[in-house]
Design a protein around this motif. Structure first.
Motif, PDB file in Angstrom:
ATOM      1  N   SER A  19     -44.138  32.332  12.287  1.00  0.00           N
ATOM      2  CA  SER A  19     -43.822  31.059  12.944  1.00  0.00           C
ATOM      3  C   SER A  19     -42.771  30.277  12.168  1.00  0.00           C
ATOM      4  O   SER A  19     -41.807  29.751  12.744  1.00  0.00           O
ATOM      5  CB  SER A  19     -45.098  30.219  13.107  1.00  0.00           C
ATOM      6  N   PHE A  20     -42.939  30.211  10.861  1.00  0.00           N
ATOM      7  CA  PHE A  20     -41.962  29.508  10.023  1.00  0.00           C
ATOM      8  C   PHE A  20     -40.640  30.278  10.031  1.00  0.00           C
ATOM      9  O   PHE A  20     -39.553  29.682  10.062  1.00  0.00           O
ATOM     10  CB  PHE A  20     -42.485  29.363   8.592  1.00  0.00           C
ATOM     11  N   TYR A  21     -40.723  31.588  10.033  1.00  0.00           N
ATOM     12  CA  TYR A  21     -39.515  32.424  10.029  1.00  0.00           C
ATOM     13  C   TYR A  21     -38.662  32.148  11.264  1.00  0.00           C
ATOM     14  O   TYR A  21     -37.449  31.894  11.160  1.00  0.00           O
ATOM     15  CB  TYR A  21     -39.910  33.903   9.974  1.00  0.00           C
ATOM     16  N   LEU A  76     -46.207  19.726  13.603  1.00  0.00           N
ATOM     17  CA  LEU A  76     -45.718  19.229  14.884  1.00  0.00           C
ATOM     18  C   LEU A  76     -46.928  19.023  15.772  1.00  0.00           C
ATOM     19  O   LEU A  76     -47.530  19.984  16.264  1.00  0.00           O
ATOM     20  CB  LEU A  76     -44.745  20.224  15.519  1.00  0.00           C
ATOM     21  N   GLY A  77     -47.316  17.761  15.945  1.00  0.00           N
ATOM     22  CA  GLY A  77     -48.566  17.461  16.636  1.00  0.00           C
ATOM     23  C   GLY A  77     -49.727  17.931  15.769  1.00  0.00           C
ATOM     24  O   GLY A  77     -49.870  17.546  14.620  1.00  0.00           O
ATOM     25  N   GLY A  78     -50.575  18.794  16.307  1.00  0.00           N
ATOM     26  CA  GLY A  78     -51.679  19.325  15.521  1.00  0.00           C
ATOM     27  C   GLY A  78     -51.391  20.681  14.914  1.00  0.00           C
ATOM     28  O   GLY A  78     -52.264  21.260  14.246  1.00  0.00           O
ATOM     29  N   TYR A  79     -50.169  21.208  15.109  1.00  0.00           N
ATOM     30  CA  TYR A  79     -49.844  22.543  14.602  1.00  0.00           C
ATOM     31  C   TYR A  79     -49.132  22.427  13.266  1.00  0.00           C
ATOM     32  O   TYR A  79     -48.228  21.614  13.091  1.00  0.00           O
ATOM     33  CB  TYR A  79     -48.958  23.284  15.595  1.00  0.00           C
ATOM     34  N   ASP A 124     -47.565  10.444   3.481  1.00  0.00           N
ATOM     35  CA  ASP A 124     -48.263  11.415   4.326  1.00  0.00           C
ATOM     36  C   ASP A 124     -47.487  11.695   5.620  1.00  0.00           C
ATOM     37  O   ASP A 124     -48.080  11.850   6.690  1.00  0.00           O
ATOM     38  CB  ASP A 124     -49.686  10.922   4.639  1.00  0.00           C
ATOM     39  N   ILE A 125     -46.176  11.753   5.512  1.00  0.00           N
ATOM     40  CA  ILE A 125     -45.315  12.060   6.653  1.00  0.00           C
ATOM     41  C   ILE A 125     -44.871  13.511   6.549  1.00  0.00           C
ATOM     42  O   ILE A 125     -44.118  13.879   5.640  1.00  0.00           O
ATOM     43  CB  ILE A 125     -44.087  11.137   6.693  1.00  0.00           C
ATOM     44  N   THR A 126     -45.342  14.327   7.467  1.00  0.00           N
ATOM     45  CA  THR A 126     -44.963  15.743   7.480  1.00  0.00           C
ATOM     46  C   THR A 126     -44.483  16.209   8.852  1.00  0.00           C
ATOM     47  O   THR A 126     -44.215  17.393   9.030  1.00  0.00           O
ATOM     48  CB  THR A 126     -46.156  16.621   7.047  1.00  0.00           C
ATOM     49  N   ASN A 127     -44.381  15.300   9.786  1.00  0.00           N
ATOM     50  CA  ASN A 127     -43.940  15.679  11.137  1.00  0.00           C
ATOM     51  C   ASN A 127     -42.511  16.196  11.090  1.00  0.00           C
ATOM     52  O   ASN A 127     -41.616  15.563  10.526  1.00  0.00           O
ATOM     53  CB  ASN A 127     -44.029  14.467  12.078  1.00  0.00           C
TER      54      ASN A 127
END
Length: 381
Positions: free
Chosen positions: A196-198, A186-189, A113-116
């Motif tokens: 944003s991804f672009y 990134l944090g809660g985002y 569950d690591i997505t940072n």
């Protein structure tokens, strides 16, 4: 006697005229050099950057998603251009580093569950770097120098073996791969598909591009250029050619790993084709089409190939691969240096190293002053 004196005067005048002509030719040549010295590459890079920055403002949502995927693939192509365009290493297994990093971050997201973003992107880069070091050490750091064919077939075999392993390993999902990867955060985002991804991916591409540009214009880049042109001469000068190749091969693997990590989170799943031969060949076509050894050529080639493929598949669904193949074949046959060769000269492709040349404007001014003095002396009685 007067006749002989006139002959001498005519001879002197002729010599002075020849000197004046030579100086005028030199001045014209200096002007041409000044004109040729104008850099085209920064203009091309600036136009591409501005177009990329404005793209989400004019594109529809689904096209912004497509453009994000293209930019990630451009980052992947950049890694191959470093390896092949600057070091002359034909790597037919570049997808091995791309896909292995994708699988690695997918497993981090699924099992731990690591997505940072501050963890998964460095992890993917490290995975690509590690695999490149292992494969490069085996292929390039042997007792005897490795041939181009040996390295090409070795990387191709590595990519094929990774593809078969991924398809047969149940832990990696087998044929189906690993679906439903959680979004990068990134944090809660959470970074989801869209502008944003672009812009995140575009920012990463710009940073990596600038680092690569600095690298290839450094003394290390000069050694790479010599390595590509004449490996034996570079070895004669005392450079360890195989070590240089291994270093740039590892750097290319790290960039490919970074691209693979971004691709996995953007698509939301990974599958065996990401490490296979098809994707490895695909990135070769990107660089061939755009122009190798320029960095920006890899980016342009990726954008054009993916854009044309998207348009052809939408309008000519049955025969679009044939049309695309013919277009690629025509470009490779008639423009072997890629599309970038239409606007970029050979000297600028190689680049400038060491001290900057003297300013041609000052040289032109000096030549003009000398020519004026000659004419005044000739006009004097």
């Amino acid at each position: 006697m007067p006749k002989s004196m006139s002959v001498v005067r005519e001879a002197i005048a002729g010599d002075e005229a020849d000197d004046g002509m030579a100086e005028r030719v030199a001045a014209g040549r200096a002007k041409k050099q000044a004109k040729a010295g104008r850099k085209v590459l920064p203009i091309v890079e600036g136009v591409v950057l501005v177009a990329a920055l404005l793209a989400p403002l004019v594109l529809q949502d689904y096209l912004t998603v497509f453009a994000t995927r293209v930019i990630i693939l451009a980052l992947f192509a950049l890694s191959f251009d470093l390896v092949w365009g600057y070091a002359g290493i034909m790597s037919f297994g570049q997808a091995l580093f791309f896909g292995s990093a994708g699988y690695g971050v997918a497993l981090l997201a699924r099992d731990l569950d690591i997505t940072n973003i501050l963890l998964v992107l460095p992890a993917g880069t490290l995975i690509g770097l590690t695999f490149a070091l292992l494969l490069g050490g085996f292929l390039l750091l042997g007792r005897h120098p490795s041939s181009v064919i040996f390295v090409s077939l070795g990387t191709l075999t590595g990519s094929y073996a990774a593809d078969r392993l991924a398809r047969g390993w149940y832990y990696l999902g087998g044929q189906n791969g690993i679906p439903s990867i959680a979004p990068m955060s990134l944090g809660g985002y959470e970074f989801t598909e869209g502008p944003s991804f672009y812009y995140l991916v575009l920012g990463i591409l710009v940073v990596v591009y600038l680092l690569c540009r600095f690298l290839v214009r450094s003394q290390f880049g000069l050694a790479l250029a010599g390595l590509r042109e004449n490996e034996q001469r570079i070895a004669f000068f005392g450079y360890k050619a195989q070590h240089l190749k291994a270093i740039i091969f590892a750097i290319g693997g790290a960039i490919a790993g970074l691209a693979g990590s971004l691709y996995a989170f953007h698509e939301g799943f990974v599958w065996p084709n990401m490490v296979g031969v098809v994707v490895s060949t695909q990135v070769v076509l990107y660089v061939l089409f755009g122009g190798s050894g320029t960095l920006i050529g890899a980016v342009i080639g990726t954008v054009i190939v993916e854009g044309v493929s998207f348009w052809l598949s939408d309008n000519y669904r049955e025969i679009w691969p044939i049309i695309l193949g013919l277009l690629l074949l025509l470009v490779i046959l008639f423009r072997p240096l890629g599309l970038i060769s239409f606007v970029l000269g050979e000297r600028e492709r190689v680049g400038s190293f060491g001290a900057k040349p003297k300013e041609t404007e000052k040289e032109t001014k000096k030549q003009t002053e000398k020519q004026t003095e000659k004419e005044k002396r000739n006009a004097a009685p």
